[in-house]
Structure formats: structure tokens, C-alpha cells
Design an enzyme around this catalytic site. Structure first.
Site, PDB file in Angstrom:
ATOM      1  N   LEU A 128      -0.769 102.767 -50.642  1.00  0.00           N
ATOM      2  CA  LEU A 128      -1.689 102.639 -51.916  1.00  0.00           C
ATOM      3  C   LEU A 128      -1.630 101.147 -52.273  1.00  0.00           C
ATOM      4  O   LEU A 128      -1.930 100.876 -53.563  1.00  0.00           O
ATOM      5  CB  LEU A 128      -1.566 103.568 -53.022  1.00  0.00           C
ATOM      6  CG  LEU A 128      -1.320 105.173 -52.393  1.00  0.00           C
ATOM      7  CD1 LEU A 128      -0.946 105.832 -53.582  1.00  0.00           C
ATOM      8  CD2 LEU A 128      -2.759 105.421 -51.630  1.00  0.00           C
ATOM      9  N   ASP A 129      -1.832 100.232 -51.369  1.00  0.00           N
ATOM     10  CA  ASP A 129      -1.545  98.845 -51.861  1.00  0.00           C
ATOM     11  C   ASP A 129      -3.016  98.055 -52.431  1.00  0.00           C
ATOM     12  O   ASP A 129      -3.404  97.189 -51.684  1.00  0.00           O
ATOM     13  CB  ASP A 129      -0.887  98.000 -50.901  1.00  0.00           C
ATOM     14  CG  ASP A 129      -1.285  98.268 -49.257  1.00  0.00           C
ATOM     15  OD1 ASP A 129      -2.086  99.270 -49.249  1.00  0.00           O
ATOM     16  OD2 ASP A 129      -0.825  97.779 -48.529  1.00  0.00           O
ATOM     17  N   THR A 130      -3.676  98.718 -53.364  1.00  0.00           N
ATOM     18  CA  THR A 130      -4.545  98.020 -54.067  1.00  0.00           C
ATOM     19  C   THR A 130      -4.310  96.440 -54.540  1.00  0.00           C
ATOM     20  O   THR A 130      -3.159  96.364 -54.823  1.00  0.00           O
ATOM     21  CB  THR A 130      -5.188  98.616 -55.128  1.00  0.00           C
ATOM     22  OG1 THR A 130      -5.383 100.100 -54.699  1.00  0.00           O
ATOM     23  CG2 THR A 130      -6.220  98.123 -55.825  1.00  0.00           C
ATOM     24  N   VAL A 131      -5.157  95.421 -54.731  1.00  0.00           N
ATOM     25  CA  VAL A 131      -4.592  94.222 -55.081  1.00  0.00           C
ATOM     26  C   VAL A 131      -5.622  94.035 -56.414  1.00  0.00           C
ATOM     27  O   VAL A 131      -6.825  94.689 -56.379  1.00  0.00           O
ATOM     28  CB  VAL A 131      -5.017  93.218 -54.037  1.00  0.00           C
ATOM     29  CG1 VAL A 131      -4.116  93.255 -52.883  1.00  0.00           C
ATOM     30  CG2 VAL A 131      -6.336  92.892 -53.827  1.00  0.00           C
ATOM     31  N   ASN A 141      -0.835  94.144 -56.568  1.00  0.00           N
ATOM     32  CA  ASN A 141      -0.290  95.492 -56.769  1.00  0.00           C
ATOM     33  C   ASN A 141       0.198  96.130 -55.773  1.00  0.00           C
ATOM     34  O   ASN A 141      -0.812  96.757 -54.923  1.00  0.00           O
ATOM     35  CB  ASN A 141      -1.590  96.339 -57.427  1.00  0.00           C
ATOM     36  CG  ASN A 141      -1.685  96.009 -58.886  1.00  0.00           C
ATOM     37  OD1 ASN A 141      -0.988  94.991 -59.395  1.00  0.00           O
ATOM     38  ND2 ASN A 141      -2.713  96.676 -59.513  1.00  0.00           N
TER      39      ASN A 141
END
Length: 365
Positions: A175-178, A359
Site C-alpha cells: 500500500l505504498d502510496t506516495v 508514504n
């Protein structure tokens, strides 16, 4: 950071910082995004300007190199009262319509397959090979334009994926949103968010990064405080809880930012009535928040998460390099069950604080 040093705005800073992260193959945004059910890249992104409260977003867009630049463009267009023939400027565009707008606006487009990184294809192949419902001898399919050794499974394996859906409710996607939050020399704040979504999502699915109040939030119009927030995690649950806006509204009036953020993440996310049917270990999310009191010129950069880990970085224009923190839940605490909050204080100077963050949520539990 160069944007702020040259007197640029917070909105420009978060857009450029997020676009830089989109270009990295290590993040799930832009180039290197996870693949859809059909083996394609579809991205969501949004930006919000705290000074004007204008917002721009794109959802399920394919073939745009930097979705956050398109979101920024739509945000800027909100300052125009109307388009030709009296049409209202859109603040959210999705799918092929978003890509057409990007081409007309001169924002770089690219073949969708060129946004698929080698790392992502290998990981997707390995992940699918490791799932028991999948046959090791099943046919293999190659997406046009990719190296033949980078295998992507398409519609003919959807029945096998459906079998997996019936056997597990666990979130297995990274779930590595930035995203980024920033404050400029005028005391204005902005926020940006970008994501490739969860792995094997259905085509057309839009997560929190493309939904108002869910992926990012920014405001500094009351003359008392400025606040910006950006979220990461499972998009469906962040949308149901409107987490970015909820966090911002609560922290804005909290006497203690750390306590306020912990209460909001606990009561309005982990224990939210909107998630009562969601298994506890799936309530995975994180948020970064920048708050500054405009009267006292003091502020805090905070982050909180219910995932096992969350990595952030931050710096001011006075710093030579960013500080990095890998935040982790305490040992023995199950992801999704509790929240950890951390913070760093700062003072505004003539050249103010800029906080940009990755994130990156590691779900290897």
C-alpha cells in the site's frame, strides 16, 4: 526543496516532490505502479492548495507519465471561472478523458506498458506463482511491448484469481502510496498524493488518492493555523472514512496534536463504524500531517499509522539533506489493531519549513 529556495509556492513544491517519487521504480505511483486485473497501469493522484482551497484530481488514468502533474493542472484551472461556452472547469477527470486532457494540456503522455517496471513484473509473477490456487503449469501471457521474460497474466487467469478471492480476505498488496505536504515562505500550505492502487485491482477502480478529502487535504484560510495532510493505505477504507479531511479538521482544533491525531486515527479509522464489517487486520492506513500556528510561528510535522511500518522523510530549506524515519509498530502489536504516532516540532523562519515524505508502507508482516 529547490522550488522553495527559489521562492516557489507550496503547491509547486508538493507537485514536484510527488512527481519525483512517481518517477522512481521503487514506489507504487507513476512508473512502477502495481498492475490491474488486466495487467495494465492505472493511477490516481490529487493536489490541494491550502491558500485557495482549490483541488484537482485524476483517477484510473493510464498512459500519463506523472499523474500528479495533471492533477496540479486541473487544480490551477479551478481559478478560472469558466471554460469556453461557459463550461465549469472539472476538478476530477478519470480514465481516457483524463489522458485526452493531458495531451491537450501538453502534459507528457506515454504508452501504458512503458510505465510497468521490471521489478513490478517480476514481483507480480512471483506473487502469483506463490499462491496455491494458481496452477504452476498454467499458460503464460506477455503484455505487448514488454520484454517476453517479464510475464503478465491477463484475462485467462481471472477465474483462478477469483478462486483466491473466495479463500482469503487478507490484503496482500503493498500500500505504498506516495505524497507530500509543504509550507512556503508566505505561510501557505499544500498537499499532494499519488498511487498506483492495490495490486490486481479491477480496471476503473479509483482509490483515496483520487477522491476529495480522502487522499489529501490542505487549508490555511482562517488566519489562525495552517494544516496539510496526506494519507496512505487501503483506498476503499480511506475513502469510507474521509481520513485526510477528518484528520485535518480534528488536528486543527486539538490542544495537543499528538493526542488529537492518535484519537482521530483510533476512533475514526481503526474503530470507525464505517469499517465495522472490515476484519481488524485489514484496517491498514497511515497519514502525514503538517500543522503550523500562524500566530506563534511554531508547528509540528506528524505521522501516524496502523500498518507494521511507515517510512517518512522531512526537511527545511535550512537543512542540507532530509531526515529519514522508519516508523514501526511495537513488537507484539498486530497491524490494524492499534495506531502509533510520532512528531517533530519546528519553528517558522523567514525561510519556512518544507516537509516532503514518502508514504512507503511495508506490508511484509
Amino acid at each position: 526543496m529547490l522550488v522553495l529556495k527559489k521562492g516557489g509556492t507550496a503547491l509547486e513544491a508538493v507537485m514536484i516532490a510527488t512527481a519525483t517519487l512517481e518517477d522512481s521504480p521503487l514506489t507504487n505511483a507513476g512508473y512502477g505502479s502495481t498492475l490491474t486485473w488486466d495487467g495494465k497501469v492505472e493511477c490516481d493522484a490529487s493536489v490541494m492548495d491550502g491558500r485557495t482551497l482549490q483541488y484537482g484530481a485524476v483517477g484510473a488514468v493510464s498512459g500519463v507519465k506523472n499523474p500528479v502533474k495533471l492533477a496540479h493542472h486541473l487544480c490551477f484551472k479551478q481559478n478560472s471561472p469558466t471554460l469556453a461556452l461557459g463550461r465549469v472547469p472539472p476538478c476530477l477527470l478519470v480514465g481516457s478523458g483524463a489522458r485526452k486532457w493531458a495531451k491537450r494540456a501538453g502534459i507528457q503522455t506515454a504508452p501504458s506498458h512503458s510505465l510497468v517496471s521490471e521489478r513490478l513484473n517480476i514481483e507480480a509473477f512471483s506473487w502469483r506463482q506463490s499462491e496455491k490456487p494458481f496452477s504452476k503449469n498454467r499458460p503464460q501471457y506477455t503484455q505487448p511491448g514488454l520484454h517476453p521474460e517479464l510475464l503478465v497474466f491477463s484475462s485467462l487467469v481471472q477465474n483462478e484469481i477469483s478462486a483466491l478471492d473466495l479463500l482469503t480476505t487478507e490484503i496482500v498488496s503493498p500500500l505504498d502510496t506516495v505524497g507530500a505536504v509543504s509550507m512556503d515562505s508566505e505561510g501557505n500550505v499544500a498537499s499532494a498524493c499519488s498511487s498506483g492502487g492495490i495490486a490486481l485491482k479491477h480496471s476503473g477502480r479509483v482509490g483515496q488518492a483520487g477522491v476529495y478529502g480522502c487522499g489529501c487535504w490542505a487549508e490555511n484560510t482562517d488566519g489562525q493555523s495552517a494544516i496539510a495532510a496526506c494519507t496512505s493505505g487501503c483506498g476503499e477504507y480511506l475513502v469510507k472514512t474521509c481520513l485526510a479531511r477528518e484528520v485535518s479538521q480534528d488536528i486543527k482544533v486539538a490542544s495537543c496534536c499528538i493526542t488529537g491525531l492518535h484519537n482521530t486515527m483510533t476512533n475514526k479509522f481503526v474503530n470507525s463504524p464505517f469499517l465495522r464489517n472490515v476484519p481488524l487486520d485489514n484496517r491498514l492506513g497511515g497519514v502525514i500531517v503538517l500543522k503550523c500556528s500562524q500566530d506563534e510561528s511554531t508547528g509540528e510535522f506528524l505521522w501516524a499509522h496502523s500498518t507494521s511500518t511507515m517510512m517518512v522523510s522531512y526537511m527545511s530549506i535550512a537543512d542540507r539533506k532530509p531526515k529519514i524515519s522508519l516508523s514501526m509498530l511495537p513488537k507484539g502489536i498486530a497491524p490494524g489493531s492499534q495506531v502509533i504516532v510520532e512528531a517533530v516540532p519546528f519553528k517558522r523562519r523567514l525561510a519556512t519549513m518544507d516537509c516532503q515524505t514518502i508514504n512507503y508502507v511495508d506490508l511484509t508482516l
